[in-house]
Scaffold this motif. Sequence first.
Motif, PDB file in Angstrom:
ATOM      1  N   LYS A 111      51.765  40.285  46.110  1.00 20.90           N
ATOM      2  CA  LYS A 111      50.932  40.143  47.312  1.00 20.90           C
ATOM      3  C   LYS A 111      49.573  40.824  47.080  1.00 20.90           C
ATOM      4  O   LYS A 111      48.526  40.269  47.406  1.00 20.90           O
ATOM      5  N   HIS A 112      49.615  42.001  46.468  1.00 23.19           N
ATOM      6  CA  HIS A 112      48.372  42.736  46.220  1.00 23.19           C
ATOM      7  C   HIS A 112      47.525  42.061  45.140  1.00 23.19           C
ATOM      8  O   HIS A 112      46.301  42.057  45.212  1.00 23.19           O
ATOM      9  N   THR A 113      48.194  41.506  44.148  1.00 18.29           N
ATOM     10  CA  THR A 113      47.450  40.783  43.097  1.00 18.29           C
ATOM     11  C   THR A 113      46.699  39.612  43.718  1.00 18.29           C
ATOM     12  O   THR A 113      45.508  39.413  43.467  1.00 18.29           O
ATOM     13  N   ILE A 114      47.390  38.848  44.578  1.00 16.51           N
ATOM     14  CA  ILE A 114      46.752  37.692  45.229  1.00 16.51           C
ATOM     15  C   ILE A 114      45.566  38.149  46.080  1.00 16.51           C
ATOM     16  O   ILE A 114      44.484  37.542  46.036  1.00 16.51           O
ATOM     17  N   GLU A 115      45.745  39.246  46.789  1.00 19.69           N
ATOM     18  CA  GLU A 115      44.638  39.776  47.626  1.00 19.69           C
ATOM     19  C   GLU A 115      43.398  40.080  46.771  1.00 19.69           C
ATOM     20  O   GLU A 115      42.280  39.708  47.127  1.00 19.69           O
ATOM     21  N   VAL A 116      43.631  40.745  45.632  1.00 17.79           N
ATOM     22  CA  VAL A 116      42.510  41.110  44.746  1.00 17.79           C
ATOM     23  C   VAL A 116      41.848  39.841  44.195  1.00 17.79           C
ATOM     24  O   VAL A 116      40.614  39.712  44.192  1.00 17.79           O
ATOM     25  N   LEU A 117      42.665  38.883  43.756  1.00 15.80           N
ATOM     26  CA  LEU A 117      42.110  37.654  43.171  1.00 15.80           C
ATOM     27  C   LEU A 117      41.275  36.901  44.210  1.00 15.80           C
ATOM     28  O   LEU A 117      40.206  36.361  43.906  1.00 15.80           O
ATOM     29  N   GLN A 118      41.756  36.903  45.456  1.00 12.67           N
ATOM     30  CA  GLN A 118      41.025  36.187  46.523  1.00 12.67           C
ATOM     31  C   GLN A 118      39.747  36.928  46.907  1.00 12.67           C
ATOM     32  O   GLN A 118      38.699  36.322  47.082  1.00 12.67           O
ATOM     33  N   LYS A 119      39.851  38.251  46.995  1.00 12.56           N
ATOM     34  CA  LYS A 119      38.692  39.064  47.386  1.00 12.56           C
ATOM     35  C   LYS A 119      37.511  38.800  46.441  1.00 12.56           C
ATOM     36  O   LYS A 119      36.367  38.725  46.871  1.00 12.56           O
ATOM     37  N   TYR A 120      37.825  38.657  45.143  1.00 12.70           N
ATOM     38  CA  TYR A 120      36.750  38.483  44.153  1.00 12.70           C
ATOM     39  C   TYR A 120      36.580  37.022  43.747  1.00 12.70           C
ATOM     40  O   TYR A 120      35.826  36.721  42.827  1.00 12.70           O
ATOM     41  N   ASP A 121      37.339  36.120  44.371  1.00 12.95           N
ATOM     42  CA  ASP A 121      37.276  34.699  44.044  1.00 12.95           C
ATOM     43  C   ASP A 121      37.383  34.512  42.518  1.00 12.95           C
ATOM     44  O   ASP A 121      36.584  33.796  41.901  1.00 12.95           O
ATOM     45  N   PHE A 122      38.386  35.172  41.942  1.00 15.13           N
ATOM     46  CA  PHE A 122      38.514  35.213  40.480  1.00 15.13           C
ATOM     47  C   PHE A 122      38.999  33.870  39.926  1.00 15.13           C
ATOM     48  O   PHE A 122      39.950  33.274  40.424  1.00 15.13           O
TER      49      PHE A 122
END
Length: 291
Positions: free
Chosen positions: A10-21
């Motif tokens: 869940k946290h990985t997805i949040e980080v990826l979305q926050k930075y539009d990685f």
Amino acid sequence: MAEPYLGNPKHTIEVLQKYDFAFQKRFGQNFLIDSHVLEKIIAASDIAKEDFVLEIGPGIGTMTQYLAAAAREVVAVEIDKTLIPILKDTLSEFPNVTVINDDILKVDIAKIARECNDGRPVKVVANLPYYITTPIIMGLFENQVPLDTITIMVQKEVADRMKTGPGSKDYGALSLAVQYYARPEIVANVPPNCFMPRPKVGSAVIKLTRYGKPPVSVEDEHLMFSVIRASFNQRRKTLVNGLKNYSGLHFTKEEIESSMKNCGLSMNVRGEALELEDFARLTNELTKFIK
Ligand code: SAM
């Protein structure tokens, strides 16, 4: 220091979305999203509070957080510059981590060990980019990096290749190089669903514990690795022909045959039937013909 939190998908997805990685296939980006696997890697790598750890390819910093919580100091080398601001964020509460934005194949790791660990042996831990597994491992062994253990996630087939001996189709130059420098031990098999995105192949964690002294004694290490490469270069050929035809070696057929005879090897034998011990003995015989 904060607790590692990125092992939770869940946290990985949040980080990826926050930075539009955007994942880069060319960098072999498959990020770990399974806390059990992360804990297994940390446990296998035997990291103590006084240890210095080098991580290759931290990604968004998932394993880095676990390493930082376990070790005294961590240096993480990441090639992808778009990950650097993300790492700054995810590692902000882990003050004992330094991130270097570079290609690991161009970094002077021995220098890092000298500067950060007084030249004492370092522990390497990594979920490796699979496209450069072999050059990374060979670079660590051959470039006089002071090493204690290397605990790495690799393609399952490559882990098998590192461990195997004569008689297996996986046996080759990588098996012999790894077994000359270190004791290999498979720690865990890891299925594709432990990563994001899922790789097409199965993975395994392998721990390589560097020998203080190699298990065989050889006068000219460099020559032995040329002999090994020559022997596996043309698998279907006999050892005599493999050695004679290899561009990096300049022995006559008579010199090769006499050396093989002194080692008790049949003239029909193929390189793939020889053990590390045989390659060391053969190399020591061939060395006598170098003027
Ligand atoms: N450690 C992270 C994890 O477990 O989630 C990421 C692992 S991912 C398989 C490999 C990482 O290595 C990626 O972050 C990729 O950008 C990085 N990488 C690829 N080639 C590299 C190189 N030549 N030097 C340093 N890092 C590299």
